[in-house]
Structures are given as structure tokens and as C-alpha cells.
Scaffold this motif. Sequence first.
Motif, PDB file in Angstrom:
ATOM      1  N   GLU A 144      23.864 -57.104  47.813  1.00 17.63           N
ATOM      2  CA  GLU A 144      24.927 -56.666  48.730  1.00 17.63           C
ATOM      3  C   GLU A 144      25.439 -55.268  48.415  1.00 17.63           C
ATOM      4  O   GLU A 144      26.324 -54.763  49.094  1.00 17.63           O
ATOM      5  N   THR A 170      34.725 -49.246  46.587  1.00 17.46           N
ATOM      6  CA  THR A 170      35.503 -48.646  47.673  1.00 17.46           C
ATOM      7  C   THR A 170      34.532 -47.835  48.524  1.00 17.46           C
ATOM      8  O   THR A 170      33.836 -46.948  48.012  1.00 17.46           O
ATOM      9  N   GLU A 183      37.353 -49.112  53.030  1.00 15.47           N
ATOM     10  CA  GLU A 183      37.269 -50.550  52.782  1.00 15.47           C
ATOM     11  C   GLU A 183      36.980 -50.813  51.298  1.00 15.47           C
ATOM     12  O   GLU A 183      36.181 -50.107  50.688  1.00 15.47           O
ATOM     13  N   VAL A 184      37.666 -51.842  50.733  1.00 18.09           N
ATOM     14  CA  VAL A 184      37.446 -52.199  49.329  1.00 18.09           C
ATOM     15  C   VAL A 184      36.945 -53.635  49.254  1.00 18.09           C
ATOM     16  O   VAL A 184      37.499 -54.518  49.903  1.00 18.09           O
ATOM     17  N   PHE A 185      35.893 -53.873  48.509  1.00 19.60           N
ATOM     18  CA  PHE A 185      35.457 -55.263  48.320  1.00 19.60           C
ATOM     19  C   PHE A 185      34.836 -55.446  46.940  1.00 19.60           C
ATOM     20  O   PHE A 185      34.469 -54.483  46.276  1.00 19.60           O
ATOM     21  N   GLU A 186      34.772 -56.729  46.528  1.00 21.75           N
ATOM     22  CA  GLU A 186      34.172 -57.041  45.238  1.00 21.75           C
ATOM     23  C   GLU A 186      32.824 -57.678  45.479  1.00 21.75           C
ATOM     24  O   GLU A 186      32.670 -58.485  46.401  1.00 21.75           O
ATOM     25  N   THR A 187      31.859 -57.332  44.662  1.00 24.22           N
ATOM     26  CA  THR A 187      30.565 -57.981  44.804  1.00 24.22           C
ATOM     27  C   THR A 187      29.910 -58.180  43.448  1.00 24.22           C
ATOM     28  O   THR A 187      30.030 -57.352  42.560  1.00 24.22           O
ATOM     29  N   GLN A 188      29.246 -59.331  43.340  1.00 22.72           N
ATOM     30  CA  GLN A 188      28.502 -59.608  42.111  1.00 22.72           C
ATOM     31  C   GLN A 188      27.042 -59.759  42.454  1.00 22.72           C
ATOM     32  O   GLN A 188      26.234 -60.201  41.655  1.00 22.72           O
ATOM     33  N   ARG A 198      33.729 -53.646  41.775  1.00 20.46           N
ATOM     34  CA  ARG A 198      34.701 -53.387  42.832  1.00 20.46           C
ATOM     35  C   ARG A 198      34.291 -52.086  43.513  1.00 20.46           C
ATOM     36  O   ARG A 198      34.227 -51.037  42.863  1.00 20.46           O
TER      37      ARG A 198
END
Length: 597
Positions: free
Chosen positions: A391, A377, A382-387, A375
Motif C-alpha cells: 500500500e 503524509t 492526507e495522513v494515513f498509517e500503513t504496515q 505514518r
Amino acid sequence: TRSPNIRNFSIIAHVDHGKSTLADRILEQLGAMGERDKRDQTLDTLELERERGITIKSTPIRLQYVRPNGEEYVFNLIDTPGHVDFNYEVSRSLAACEGVLLLVDASQGVEAQTIVNAYLAIDNDLEIVPVVNKIDLPAADPEGAAAELEEVIGIPADNAVFASGKTGQGVPEILEAIVEHIPAPSGDPQAPLKALIFDSFFDAYQGVILFVRVLEGTLNPKDQIHLMNAGKSFEVDKVGTFSPGLVVGDTLPAGAVGWVAAGIKDIQDAQVGDTLTGKESRTAEPFPGFKPAQPVVFSGLYPTDTEDYRKLREALEKLKLNDAAFNFEPETSEALGFGFRCGFLGLLHAEIIQERLEREYDLDLIATAPAVVYRVTLTNGEVFETQNPAEFPTRDRIELVEEPYIKLSVMVPEEYVGPIMQLLQERRGAMQTMNYIGKRVELVYEVPFAEILYDFHDRLKSISRGYASMDYEQIGYREGDLRKVDILVNNEVIDALAVIVHETKTYSLGRKIVDKMAEVIPRQMFPVPVQATIGGKIIARATVKAFRKDVLAKCYGGDITRKKKLLEKQKKGRARMKQFGTVEVPQEAFLAVLANE
Ligand code: GDP
Ligand code: MG
């Protein structure tokens, strides 16, 4: 109201403590296995399950038991998955029962999964029948194992049944203990319907088949039913029981374990843990504890032959029909072309899916290193999740990164506690508790999930000479100082090789990866540099030396069959490579990060 002659139970145990063998013995004694189709481990149905000796699905079976005094009983035995990837499925299967047989190997005693499983049973308010198994073994210490159960889990040692799934000794006592100690199911068959889904599979003709435990009310064909968490309604086609295949029946009253077909096309609508109720007359509350299936490990899957992209997509769609916990979406890599980002419940789940794709669908795949979900920030809020490491933003854009943590429980003989604690320290673990159980110790740690994902279990086993055991559960997100390490082959960044690493480990991991890659990339006519970089700065470098060795040169003429074998081997190896310019990168290189140090 109680259904006095029904017993719904499950067998729980640490891996290899003899669950499948004992289940088979019980089936045999209750006449569920004709000599004709008597095979080992009847409940493990998928070919892969049988081969690997693991259970993925919660296969139930309905058995008839006649007591020595002539009373007749129906037993529903629900086999549960035996791997931590499927712990949620285990907890739902247990929720469908009133009791469990808790098995402990008499030569091993209580192990990590024994404790975790016992607490899953206690959390579900289940009656526990302790069984000390494998008492036929010369090294068996049944009293010692029973004493450990009392000491660790608080189950009186006197209650333990001593048994052997191998010889059948103690099995009649187990059957009697099931009747006497596990309560009959309760529930009003006249009340509004309330049934728990504990597993499901997709059938090409009937749609999704739900495995259910009816808690209240009665399920009949033609009933209008409603899935409470999915928020969708269906009409029941058929209901039935398991013995062990699907047997059509006419009704499932409160207390029953059975299956339902209701023309459900999408397995996402019928998730494990959801509650069935009547469309019109609804139960007040869904069964508690529903969690939508959530992949926690992600990996990119790419066909080695780009022509196979469509075939791969079709195969993934087919697998997904049967597996609500598996998901995928298209992904493009500069290096690997078109493929899919796939989500799994854990590494074992990932391996199983990959193996099925290769075996059942005849695909050759390149898999990128498995990654957890981060996760992020950003500095702009902006907050996003990436695996997907590809990215992952550069450090200057990151405000905060959080990573998933687990609560890990390790059981280990006391002489190995020091080295195991050191290993956990290296893996950024924080100790929570330490309990002595006789000459063994239970260590409970909080550890970043990513740190145990790859080789932790192997390391644990080798440090403890095979004696340590472990289990874990996800406990949410914590802050972590993480960086992306890029890998360059022949001076070009290969996006699919990027990995996310803790700040303290970038150098050692970068080193490990480039060394491993230099080892596995075939030699060229020219030297090929392999580099690890962070934000463009080189942190490790290795070189694939020039000149490709001719494998046949090793043969000194002569043995033609050996030559053929080598050629075949070379051909096979080549199938799982990707060409980058003139450099071929084999599958192994993509998993270099997983290599043992
Ligand atoms: P599971 O992982 O709990 O399902 O364990 P299995 O039933 O697959 O058994 C693991 C291993 O232990 C197998 O090699 C079995 O043959 C062996 N085993 C199981 N039960 C017994 C037993 O009662 N006595 C002995 N001697 N071996 C057993
Ligand atoms: Mg088994």
C-alpha cells in the motif's frame, strides 16, 4: 489498613539468569508441588512456552509460608513474561505487586534486561530484594555481581541474598527476606472496589477469566462490576485464587491476587491494565498507565492451499479469543490470493502465533516479511498509517514519512564497544548515553524499530561472541526517508514481496533480496530473472539458472532409504511454495529480506 500476612511479589531477571528454576525451587520448598506432578518449570504452562523456555502469560500462584518462628503467610508469586515483546504485560504484573526478587546470575553479572526490569520495578515503587543466583557455578563471582547491582542500580550490595535455584542453597533466606523486606499490601476492604487486570485468558465455559490484584474494596460473586477503560459492566459469577490451577473462593479483599469470571465474552473488553470498579459505587480514578494493546509488527499470512482459507480464518478467530494483543483483517494479494494481515506485539509474538497455527491447526502458511507501521503524509495533505508495503505510495505522492523509533539499551564488554557502535551506526542509531560498569559498557541508542526487527539481536550476539545483551522500549515516531522496493519474478511484480527500506539502503537490500531469491527458487526449464525495482527503475537483478536438477540423480542409484528421504524432503518443501505461472516461489523467498548479510 494492611493485610499483614500477605506478600505479593514477582521475580525479574535477565533471560536465562534462572527465574523459572528458582520459582520452581520456591514452589517445591513451600510444598506447592507434589512429587507426582513435579515437572520442570511449573509456571510455564503452554507447551510452546515450555519448549522455548519463555513465559508468555503472567501466571500467578498462591503459596503458604510458615516462618521458622511459626507465623503463617500467604505469598502470591506472579511470574512475568521474559521477553521485550511483552514489556507492557510485565509492567502491569509488577503493578500488582509490592516487591520483586531481582535475580542476577553470579557468573554473568548485570545484563541489559536486569537494568530495564529493575527500573520497571522502581517506576512502580516496588521494594527490590536483590538475589545473586547460580552461586553453585564454578565461574560464580557473587561479590562481583552484588557490587554491580550497587554500582548500576544503587541497591546496597550488603542486602543481596546469595542463592542457587539448582541446589536450593539460599532459598530459606530468600523466603525470610520476602517477609521482612517486601511490604504487606495496603488498601481499605470497605472502600469502593478498585482492582487492576494484569492478565486474562478465554475459557470456553466461563468466558474471559481476569487475573486481578484488588487494590481497594472487596470483590464478591454477584457483585455488579464496571471496567473503567472499556466502559462496560458485568456481573461477577465466580472469584478465586491460584494454587496453581484456578481454585474457587468466596471473596477477594483488598490486597488479594486472584481471578474473576464475569461472563465476559470478548477479550477486547477485558484488556490488561484496565481497572475494575463497582458499577454503583465507583472509585475516583482508574489505576494509571492503561495502554490498549497495540500491535507494532505486521505480516501477511496466506494458506499455501487456497482451500484452507476458511480453516485459517477460524483458527485466527480462536487465537484472538485468547489474545487481546493479536489482531487480523482480511487482505488480498495479487500474488498470494486471499489471506490475512496480522498484527503482533513483536517478532517473537508473530512466530508464536504462526507456529501455533501450523502445529495446533495443521495449516501450511506463507508469511510475508514482518513490517512496522509507517505514518505517511501525502502531498495532498492526507495522513494515513500503513504496515503493508503493497500500500506504500510512490515517492512523487509523498510529502513526509515517519517511522517508529525505540530506545535501545545494550550491555557489552568494553572490548566489543567499537564494533557494536559501528553496527548501530549502520542501523541508523543515534547514541544517547554511554556508561562504564566495571569492564562493561551500557550503550543507550535511539534507533528505528525496523532496523532491529530482523537480525539485529543475532548480529549483536555474533559480534560480541555472545556477551552482549539488549532490551528496548518504543518511543514514538520520527521522520525517515523511506522507499518501497518492488520485487519482480519472471518480469512480474509480486506484491507480497515488496519491502520498505531507508533511502541509503535500497541498493544493498535490493541486491541481498534478489541474490537470496535466486538461490532459493527452484530451477526451471528456462532462466528466470529476479529483479528489485524502485518506482519502476531496476536497482538489482539476478537469474535463476535454467534446468531443474533431479534430486535423485545425486543418489547414484543404491541407497533406497536415502532416496525416500530426499523425496519426502522435496514434498515437504513443495508444500510451502506458491506457484506463479510456472515458477514456484518457496516461503524462504518471502523472508529473503530477513536473511543475514
Ligand atoms: P529463566 O530464563 O530466567 O527462566 O532461566 P531458567 O530458570 O530457565 O534457567 C536458565 C538455565 O540456567 C537453565 O539451563 C537452568 O538449568 C540453569 N540454571 C538455573 N538456575 C541455576 C542455578 O542456580 N545454578 C546452575 N548451575 N544453573 C542454573
Ligand atoms: Mg523462564
